[in-house]
Structures are given as C-alpha cells and as structure tokens.
Design a protein around this motif. Sequence first.
Motif, PDB file in Angstrom:
ATOM      1  N   MET A  78      -5.355   8.307   8.062  1.00  0.00           N
ATOM      2  CA  MET A  78      -6.581   7.764   7.488  1.00  0.00           C
ATOM      3  C   MET A  78      -6.296   6.744   6.391  1.00  0.00           C
ATOM      4  O   MET A  78      -7.169   5.969   6.016  1.00  0.00           O
ATOM      5  N   ASN A  79      -5.057   6.750   5.871  1.00  0.00           N
ATOM      6  CA  ASN A  79      -4.686   5.817   4.806  1.00  0.00           C
ATOM      7  C   ASN A  79      -3.516   4.929   5.216  1.00  0.00           C
ATOM      8  O   ASN A  79      -2.816   4.391   4.360  1.00  0.00           O
ATOM      9  N   GLU A  80      -3.304   4.762   6.535  1.00  0.00           N
ATOM     10  CA  GLU A  80      -2.135   4.010   6.991  1.00  0.00           C
ATOM     11  C   GLU A  80      -2.174   2.548   6.574  1.00  0.00           C
ATOM     12  O   GLU A  80      -1.123   1.894   6.485  1.00  0.00           O
ATOM     13  N   ALA A  81      -3.365   2.027   6.271  1.00  0.00           N
ATOM     14  CA  ALA A  81      -3.461   0.639   5.817  1.00  0.00           C
ATOM     15  C   ALA A  81      -2.791   0.437   4.455  1.00  0.00           C
ATOM     16  O   ALA A  81      -2.444  -0.685   4.084  1.00  0.00           O
ATOM     17  N   LYS A  82      -2.581   1.515   3.730  1.00  0.00           N
ATOM     18  CA  LYS A  82      -1.957   1.440   2.410  1.00  0.00           C
ATOM     19  C   LYS A  82      -0.440   1.475   2.481  1.00  0.00           C
ATOM     20  O   LYS A  82       0.228   1.491   1.438  1.00  0.00           O
ATOM     21  N   SER A 140       0.300   5.722   1.874  1.00  0.00           N
ATOM     22  CA  SER A 140      -0.542   6.585   2.708  1.00  0.00           C
ATOM     23  C   SER A 140      -0.172   8.060   2.540  1.00  0.00           C
ATOM     24  O   SER A 140      -0.973   8.945   2.826  1.00  0.00           O
ATOM     25  N   VAL A 141       1.043   8.295   2.050  1.00  0.00           N
ATOM     26  CA  VAL A 141       1.493   9.675   1.880  1.00  0.00           C
ATOM     27  C   VAL A 141       0.970  10.285   0.579  1.00  0.00           C
ATOM     28  O   VAL A 141       1.027  11.499   0.403  1.00  0.00           O
ATOM     29  N   PHE A 142       0.430   9.453  -0.317  1.00  0.00           N
ATOM     30  CA  PHE A 142       0.017   9.953  -1.632  1.00  0.00           C
ATOM     31  C   PHE A 142      -1.108  10.996  -1.549  1.00  0.00           C
ATOM     32  O   PHE A 142      -0.977  12.098  -2.114  1.00  0.00           O
ATOM     33  N   PRO A 143      -2.242  10.696  -0.874  1.00  0.00           N
ATOM     34  CA  PRO A 143      -3.304  11.711  -0.793  1.00  0.00           C
ATOM     35  C   PRO A 143      -2.841  13.003  -0.137  1.00  0.00           C
ATOM     36  O   PRO A 143      -3.215  14.101  -0.576  1.00  0.00           O
ATOM     37  N   ALA A 144      -2.004  12.878   0.912  1.00  0.00           N
ATOM     38  CA  ALA A 144      -1.514  14.069   1.603  1.00  0.00           C
ATOM     39  C   ALA A 144      -0.636  14.908   0.679  1.00  0.00           C
ATOM     40  O   ALA A 144      -0.714  16.140   0.678  1.00  0.00           O
TER      41      ALA A 144
END
Length: 259
Positions: A60-64, A68-72
């Motif tokens: 859901m955050n792969e554009a970052k 993208s691993v930060f929220p997870a």
Amino acid sequence: METIVIGLLIPLLGTMLGSAFVFLMKDEMPEQVQKSLLGFASGVMVAASVWSLLIPAMEMNEAKGAWSVFPASVGFLLGIGFLLLLDELTPHLHIGSSNPEGPRSKLSRTAMLALAVTIHNLPEGMAVGVVLAGAEQGASGISLASAIAVSLGIAIQNIPEGAIISMPMRAEGNSRWRSFMLGSMSGAVEPIGGLAVVLLASMLMPVLPYMLSFAAGAMFYVVVEELIPEASSGKHSNLSTIGFAVGFVLMMVLDVVMG
C-alpha cells in the motif's frame, strides 16, 4: 456489509466446531494431538501475518520506495507492545499451567483460562476485521477473496484451538455442555474485535497499513509467547514442527490461490 458480517462470523463457527469435540473425546486430549494442533495453529497465524497483513501493508506504500517498510515496522512493534501490555495487566492462566500470570486475582481457574484465551483470540479478530475493511475500501493489495481466505484460514485454525480450549475446561470439572459453551464463547471476542476494527478502519483509511501490521505484530506475539513454547516443551515437539509446516503451507496456499 453482508459479506463483512459473514467474514467476521466464519472464525467463530470454527471455534464452535472445535469446542464440540468435547462431546466426542475423553476427558483429556492426547498430548501428541495437542502438540500437533498447537503447531498447526502457529503455522496458520504466521503465514496469515506475513502474506495477508505485512506484505499488503508494504504494498500500500510501495510508491514511497524504501520507506514503504516504515508503517509495517511501526505497526508491527506497536502490536507486539499492545499484547505485551495486555498480558501484563490481565490476570490469566495458560492451558497446562498451574501458575497464573498478570496481577494477583481471586478469579477462578476457569475464568483465568477464559481470559488467557480471550487475549489469544483478540489479534485473530483484529486481523480478520482489518483485511475485510481493506477489501471493502478497495485498498491496494487486498481483495475480497484474500480477505475471505484470511477468515477461512483463521476458522480452520480455530477448529483445533476450540478443542484445545474446551477439553481443559472439562478437565477442570465443568460439564460437557458448559465446557462447550465456554470454548465457544472464547471465540466471541473475534467477531466483536473484528467489527470494531472494521468501523475504525473505515474512518481512518490513511492508517490502514499501520493497522494491518499492528494485527500482524499482535498475532506474532501470541505465537512466540504462548503457542510455540507450549508446543515445543516436553515430548513430541517434532509433531508440533510438522503441524506448523502444514498450517503455514495451508494458509499460504489459501491466500495466494484466493488472492
């Protein structure tokens, strides 16, 4: 909405089916069977956490990019911390143990066993609720089929879990019907917790990745803190390893095939 309700209730039906084993088995479950079932439950929960919660949270955050691993990561650690705190603040007694955990309490052994199971089941309800909410809101990486796969996977895992719960209740001196009811009621926290997450997620879609990984962290806590130690202690630990492998592969296949 009808699909969400069905998805939330499927795991409860699994618990009820497993709890009904108390009518078919003797007063005590064979240790070999219990070890195998604990390993199976662990495998299902780990696979569901990875494929259905952590990976979608990052997608859901792969554009970052690398971020993208930060929220997870944050959500996962918060989930671990939440269950750790709940474990410390709630008086409970694990199946097969004679030493209560948490603050001192005058609660009966049956009540403390039920509280331990409630702590265990809460993350599973959260996991089902958050993936159903993500599918309903059209979140990237989460389809309705994959959400139902999670619900089915948790339900399959709840069948042996329901038996593991109701049999000790019977051993504590409860009647078969009371043991069945207590075992079934232990799964009621799942649809309740799942519904709460669904309602919350619908209002807080930007934090859905955190909620997905939060549920994953909470489930990992249960596996590492409770299921694996119980499954690997004493004899027949090899059966729990086999059960883990079967449960992991089954949940992985369900998620990939239905997703």
